[in-house]
Design a protein around this motif. Structure first.
Motif, PDB file in Angstrom:
ATOM      1  N   THR A 195       0.863  -1.183   0.000  1.00  0.00           N
ATOM      2  CA  THR A 195       0.000   0.000   0.000  1.00  0.00           C
ATOM      3  C   THR A 195       0.900   1.235   0.000  1.00  0.00           C
ATOM      4  O   THR A 195       1.883   1.287   0.727  1.00  0.00           O
ATOM      5  CB  THR A 195      -0.907   0.042   1.249  1.00  0.00           C
ATOM      6  N   GLY A 196       0.580   2.201  -0.842  1.00  0.00           N
ATOM      7  CA  GLY A 196       1.378   3.427  -0.859  1.00  0.00           C
ATOM      8  C   GLY A 196       1.544   3.993  -2.250  1.00  0.00           C
ATOM      9  O   GLY A 196       0.777   3.685  -3.163  1.00  0.00           O
ATOM     10  N   THR A 197       2.562   4.809  -2.400  1.00  0.00           N
ATOM     11  CA  THR A 197       2.792   5.516  -3.651  1.00  0.00           C
ATOM     12  C   THR A 197       3.660   4.678  -4.585  1.00  0.00           C
ATOM     13  O   THR A 197       4.727   4.219  -4.198  1.00  0.00           O
ATOM     14  CB  THR A 197       3.501   6.851  -3.376  1.00  0.00           C
ATOM     15  N   LEU A 198       3.181   4.500  -5.807  1.00  0.00           N
ATOM     16  CA  LEU A 198       3.993   3.818  -6.812  1.00  0.00           C
ATOM     17  C   LEU A 198       4.937   4.812  -7.490  1.00  0.00           C
ATOM     18  O   LEU A 198       5.985   4.444  -7.992  1.00  0.00           O
ATOM     19  CB  LEU A 198       3.098   3.158  -7.867  1.00  0.00           C
ATOM     20  N   GLY A 199       4.538   6.065  -7.522  1.00  0.00           N
ATOM     21  CA  GLY A 199       5.421   7.102  -8.058  1.00  0.00           C
ATOM     22  C   GLY A 199       5.660   6.988  -9.541  1.00  0.00           C
ATOM     23  O   GLY A 199       6.795   7.131 -10.008  1.00  0.00           O
ATOM     24  N   LEU A 200       4.603   6.737 -10.318  1.00  0.00           N
ATOM     25  CA  LEU A 200       4.760   6.683 -11.759  1.00  0.00           C
ATOM     26  C   LEU A 200       5.314   8.016 -12.256  1.00  0.00           C
ATOM     27  O   LEU A 200       4.799   9.079 -11.910  1.00  0.00           O
ATOM     28  CB  LEU A 200       3.412   6.394 -12.424  1.00  0.00           C
ATOM     29  N   GLU A 201       6.379   7.955 -13.029  1.00  0.00           N
ATOM     30  CA  GLU A 201       7.044   9.153 -13.564  1.00  0.00           C
ATOM     31  C   GLU A 201       7.737   9.986 -12.479  1.00  0.00           C
ATOM     32  O   GLU A 201       8.163  11.105 -12.722  1.00  0.00           O
ATOM     33  CB  GLU A 201       6.034  10.054 -14.309  1.00  0.00           C
ATOM     34  N   ASN A 202       7.839   9.443 -11.260  1.00  0.00           N
ATOM     35  CA  ASN A 202       8.500  10.162 -10.167  1.00  0.00           C
ATOM     36  C   ASN A 202       9.856   9.505  -9.902  1.00  0.00           C
ATOM     37  O   ASN A 202       9.909   8.355  -9.475  1.00  0.00           O
ATOM     38  CB  ASN A 202       7.629  10.099  -8.910  1.00  0.00           C
ATOM     39  N   PRO A 203      10.971  10.199 -10.158  1.00  0.00           N
ATOM     40  CA  PRO A 203      12.298   9.583 -10.000  1.00  0.00           C
ATOM     41  C   PRO A 203      12.580   9.080  -8.587  1.00  0.00           C
ATOM     42  O   PRO A 203      13.360   8.161  -8.401  1.00  0.00           O
ATOM     43  CB  PRO A 203      13.262  10.710 -10.403  1.00  0.00           C
ATOM     44  N   ASP A 204      11.920   9.695  -7.579  1.00  0.00           N
ATOM     45  CA  ASP A 204      12.133   9.259  -6.198  1.00  0.00           C
ATOM     46  C   ASP A 204      11.648   7.835  -5.954  1.00  0.00           C
ATOM     47  O   ASP A 204      12.091   7.165  -5.028  1.00  0.00           O
ATOM     48  CB  ASP A 204      11.400  10.193  -5.219  1.00  0.00           C
ATOM     49  N   HIS A 205      10.693   7.369  -6.799  1.00  0.00           N
ATOM     50  CA  HIS A 205      10.107   6.052  -6.581  1.00  0.00           C
ATOM     51  C   HIS A 205      10.420   5.058  -7.698  1.00  0.00           C
ATOM     52  O   HIS A 205       9.800   4.001  -7.773  1.00  0.00           O
ATOM     53  CB  HIS A 205       8.582   6.183  -6.439  1.00  0.00           C
ATOM     54  N   ARG A 208      11.493   1.565  -6.459  1.00  0.00           N
ATOM     55  CA  ARG A 208      10.347   0.873  -5.868  1.00  0.00           C
ATOM     56  C   ARG A 208       9.414   0.336  -6.953  1.00  0.00           C
ATOM     57  O   ARG A 208       9.011  -0.829  -6.918  1.00  0.00           O
ATOM     58  CB  ARG A 208       9.573   1.844  -4.963  1.00  0.00           C
ATOM     59  N   TYR A 209       9.087   1.200  -7.906  1.00  0.00           N
ATOM     60  CA  TYR A 209       8.164   0.803  -8.975  1.00  0.00           C
ATOM     61  C   TYR A 209       8.735  -0.359  -9.789  1.00  0.00           C
ATOM     62  O   TYR A 209       8.033  -1.338 -10.070  1.00  0.00           O
ATOM     63  CB  TYR A 209       7.865   1.993  -9.891  1.00  0.00           C
ATOM     64  N   ASN A 210      10.009  -0.252 -10.169  1.00  0.00           N
ATOM     65  CA  ASN A 210      10.636  -1.306 -10.962  1.00  0.00           C
ATOM     66  C   ASN A 210      10.647  -2.637 -10.224  1.00  0.00           C
ATOM     67  O   ASN A 210      10.422  -3.701 -10.816  1.00  0.00           O
ATOM     68  CB  ASN A 210      12.075  -0.909 -11.340  1.00  0.00           C
ATOM     69  N   TYR A 211      10.893  -2.574  -8.925  1.00  0.00           N
ATOM     70  CA  TYR A 211      10.918  -3.800  -8.117  1.00  0.00           C
ATOM     71  C   TYR A 211       9.528  -4.437  -8.057  1.00  0.00           C
ATOM     72  O   TYR A 211       9.373  -5.651  -8.242  1.00  0.00           O
ATOM     73  CB  TYR A 211      11.417  -3.484  -6.710  1.00  0.00           C
ATOM     74  N   LEU A 212       8.502  -3.617  -7.815  1.00  0.00           N
ATOM     75  CA  LEU A 212       7.128  -4.137  -7.739  1.00  0.00           C
ATOM     76  C   LEU A 212       6.657  -4.658  -9.093  1.00  0.00           C
ATOM     77  O   LEU A 212       5.901  -5.630  -9.164  1.00  0.00           O
ATOM     78  CB  LEU A 212       6.183  -3.048  -7.229  1.00  0.00           C
TER      79      LEU A 212
END
Length: 291
Positions: A195-205, A208-212
């Motif tokens: 649960t939380g932010t996937l950060g699509l187009e957000n370099p900070d995430h 995380r996104y790639n791992y998920l």
């Protein structure tokens, strides 16, 4: 000791709570905020109860819950001409806090100076640093102490000469009882949940996104997020196809390539589209949950 906490809220969560508990609008500002904290399972709700036993009084202030400040000021006629921001500061000032604890430093960066000027009772400024806030020196140099759950953030602040200490996340154990109530008689899925932010187009995430994304391709996982996944639109597909066809044709035509065809073949002229979200990730994704 009195501690004023400045924080912000998830607008969608507040909307959900108001829809579920319509009586909230009828409450006074203090009662409504207390109910919102309780129903949202906010850690501030538990902090207030635990720290009260130690003689520490806490009040929570959320600038983005504007109607609560309006409720507070409704019978204070001498404040009628004040702007909303001034009313918000007046609320904090009326509490006379010893410590100002800021949970959204970037959001409140322009409030700290006027609050300090008007509430001389404040002896210490403390900030929470849990996610990227921008220019660390600009934002955190005004604080007496910065608490963070990240050793990386703490070490960076030390290098800037800013006092910082680690405050680990914890889990409110009484929540177990609520979870068991909701799930009584329900067989556990025994699956992974994020649960939380996937950060699509957000370099900070990005990491995380790639791992998920990789994880969801190989194991069952339930994702809960407000981020809107991107799927290739018809327009996107047509522009891509036109670009590829124009590029091939331009190579064949060489110097005889028409201007418009050259433009379509030029990659720098193509509009920016976010990466397309894979189908396996879309199947795993549900709307955000809170609390």
């Amino acid at each position: 000791m009195k501690v004023a906490i400045l924080s912000t809220c998830y607008a969608k969560q507040i909307d959900q709570l108001n829809e579920k508990h319509p009586f909230l609008n009828e409450l006074g500002h203090k009662e409504e905020l207390a109910a919102l904290l309780k129903f949202s399972a906010s850690y501030f709700f538990y902090w207030k109860n635990y720290l009260k036993d130690l003689g520490i009084e806490i009040e929570i202030y959320c600038h983005d819950l504007a109607w609560l400040t309006q409720k507070w000021s409704s019978n204070k006629h001498h404040l009628k001409s004040h702007s909303y921001d001034d009313l918000f500061i007046e609320r904090i000032k009326s509490f006379s806090p010893d410590i100002l604890f800021v949970f959204s430093p970037h959001y409140y960066r322009n409030f700290i100076k006027p609050i300090r000027e008007q509430a001389s009772c404040i002896k210490r400024l403390v900030a929470w640093y849990g996610a990227s806030e921008g220019d660390e020196k600009e934002i955190f140099s005004i604080y007496d102490l910065v608490l963070t759950n990240s050793k990386i953030f703490r070490d960076r602040l030390f290098e800037l000469g800013i006092k910082s200490e680690i405050l680990h996340h914890s889990f409110e154990t009484s929540i177990y009882g609520e979870i068991l109530k909701i799930n009584s008689g329900v067989q556990r899925k025994n699956r992974l949940v994020f649960t939380g932010t996937l950060g699509l187009e957000n370099p900070d995430h990005t990491e995380r996104y790639n791992y998920l994304e990789k994880l969801s391709a190989i194991v069952p996982i339930d994702l809960f997020s407000d981020d809107i996944p991107y799927r290739k639109t018809r327009k996107h597909a047509l522009i891509e196809t036109r670009h590829k066809a124009s590029t091939k044709l331009a190579k064949k035509l060489g110097s005889f390539t028409p201007t418009r065809l050259k433009s379509w073949a030029d990659k720098s002229n193509q509009p920016h589209f976010p990466p397309t979200t894979p189908n396996h990730l879309l199947k795993s994704l549900s709307k955000a949950v809170y609390g």
